[in-house]
Design an enzyme around this catalytic site. Sequence first.
Site: not given
Ligand SMILES: CC(=O)SCCNC(=O)CCNC(=O)[C@H](O)C(C)(C)COP(=O)(O)OP(=O)(O)OC[C@H]1O[C@@H](n2cnc3c(N)ncnc32)[C@H](O)[C@@H]1OP(=O)(O)O
Length: 518
Positions: A243, A249, A289
């Site tokens: 899980e 990030i 997403g």
């Molecule tokens: C189980 C859980 O923890 S749920 C909570 C998840 N964490 C959060 O919401 C905290 C805030 N967000 C983050 O820390 C980060 O944005 C993460 C972990 C969600 C993603 O990490 P990133 O380094 O930003 O993702 P990365 O750059 O690898 O993006 C990969 C793809 O996902 C997409 N993506 C990233 N974040 C999101 C999002 N929140 N919603 C939709 N798409 C997203 C990107 O646009 C990218 O798309 P592409 O491949 O078409 O260019």
Amino acid sequence: MDASHLTAPGRSRSSQSPSPSHSASASATSSIHKRKMASDDHAPPFPSSFSDTRDGALTSNDDLESISARGGGADSDSEDDSEEVGDDDEEDYDASSIRNFTASRLETSVAMVPSGRNTKIKSDNSVKIESSEIPKEVGTGCSGNVAPPTATGSVSGAVVKDEGMKNIFTENLQTSGAYTAREESLKREEESGRLKFVCVSNDGVDEHMIWLVGLKNIFARQLPNMPKEYIVRLVMDSQKFGEIAFCAITADEQVKGYGTRLMNHLKQHARDVDGLTHFLTYADNNAVGYFVKQGFTKEIYLEKERWQGYIKDYDGGILMECKIDPKLPYTDLSTMIRRQRQAIDEKIRELSNCHIVYPGIDFQKKEAGIPKKAIKVEDIPGLREAGWTPDQYGHSRFKTVNSLSDQKSLTAFMRSLLKIMHDHPDSWPFKEPVDARDVPDYYDIIKDPIDLKTMSKRVESELYYVTFDMFLADVRRMFANARTYNSPETIYYKCSTRLESHFSNKVQAGLQSSIKIQ
Ligand SMILES: CC(=O)SCCNC(=O)CCNC(=O)[C@H](O)C(C)(C)COP(=O)(O)OP(=O)(O)OC[C@H]1O[C@@H](n2cnc3c(N)ncnc32)[C@H](O)[C@@H]1OP(=O)(O)O
């Protein structure tokens, strides 16, 4: 136990204290229960006089509970009073337990349980422990999945077992600080082979099962708020899924690919080191997403029995699943994709010339969009090379069904249709381009204007309408513009509807009688 099963209550669903946040800017972590770690010199990790001759692994809660009950009072309430270490030590232990846990999770991903000093384990199709000398072992634990080191002999609530060790320990106390003394003496214990740190999982090995039972007892004793069934499930887990409880990030590094990279490392590690087949996560709504792009689906294909009860429900997110591919090189997907593209590209090159880019054509226009110079279709660079042949000239569906196959007939047909429209009593709004002085906002709303006069110029140039479809498109647009700019009750709107109907009838008739119009 499946140590990289990244589980335990996370976020708001925690039934214990919240998990600590990681200092690393990019971290996918298991959720870690931040718990007070206490040495329990009265609770050996497994029963002191335990003897079980039953076959097979001990996995049911009943089995474990009965073992606990028979465990020589290892967890007996009467010993509660003396089991806690001093408060001062608790925070230090706590922090280190978390570090231990994290390191274990990310690097070894396996549980650490004590090896029983002076404990002999016989395994002849049965499980038996003979404990000739019962060590006062210190059970330390910090998580349902991975236990930090368990020590034999203890400091700060632990018991020194033999004289040799006592001497070492007291000597050190005098020359070093308490922490160093403790560390050094334990290190020597390790070096002498009397203290051992091992990683254990629920892999069916009898000895490992016994250790896990002991570990479970420690957790149950030291974390009284945790439901026992839950501890058993996590400690004994062999469900082969992980899980993802937290994934984040740091803000200014998001959407740069780190999240994907992190996930790919996690998948590779989970598969190759921990033998996991699936990930489950309760994805926050705004991160769905991201998880979709990492191969997670909202449909859960994993059999319910494998996961239900092993993760805690969480209202603030959507349960998603990712099947870990057994072969994909997750940390080197880019090389694989580049090679695949290359292979496909080479195959396409064998079959077609579409990779060759030709220079464009000089297509200058004069009034009414009429080209300055007619360009023969066959002169368009690359057309023949792409497989075009002159008999494919003109794609108009009309051309193939009537005598409009040469420019002269086509021009004659279009000219006659224009005359028909021009002579109709409803044509007056369409005879000339709209004058912007009369209708100031007309060209703000109608971006592609057309009128009968402009169409007439195009027809007479014999360079513009090279197919009948092109002519039809202009006529249709002329009527559509009138109905876009004007409301239905206006005369302009009504004129356009009536004239279009008249035009359509004439086109049908003309095509049927092969240009015999009027
Ligand atoms: C189980 C859980 O923890 S749920 C909570 C998840 N964490 C959060 O919401 C905290 C805030 N967000 C983050 O820390 C980060 O944005 C993460 C972990 C969600 C993603 O990490 P990133 O380094 O930003 O993702 P990365 O750059 O690898 O993006 C990969 C793809 O996902 C997409 N993506 C990233 N974040 C999101 C999002 N929140 N919603 C939709 N798409 C997203 C990107 O646009 C990218 O798309 P592409 O491949 O078409 O260019």
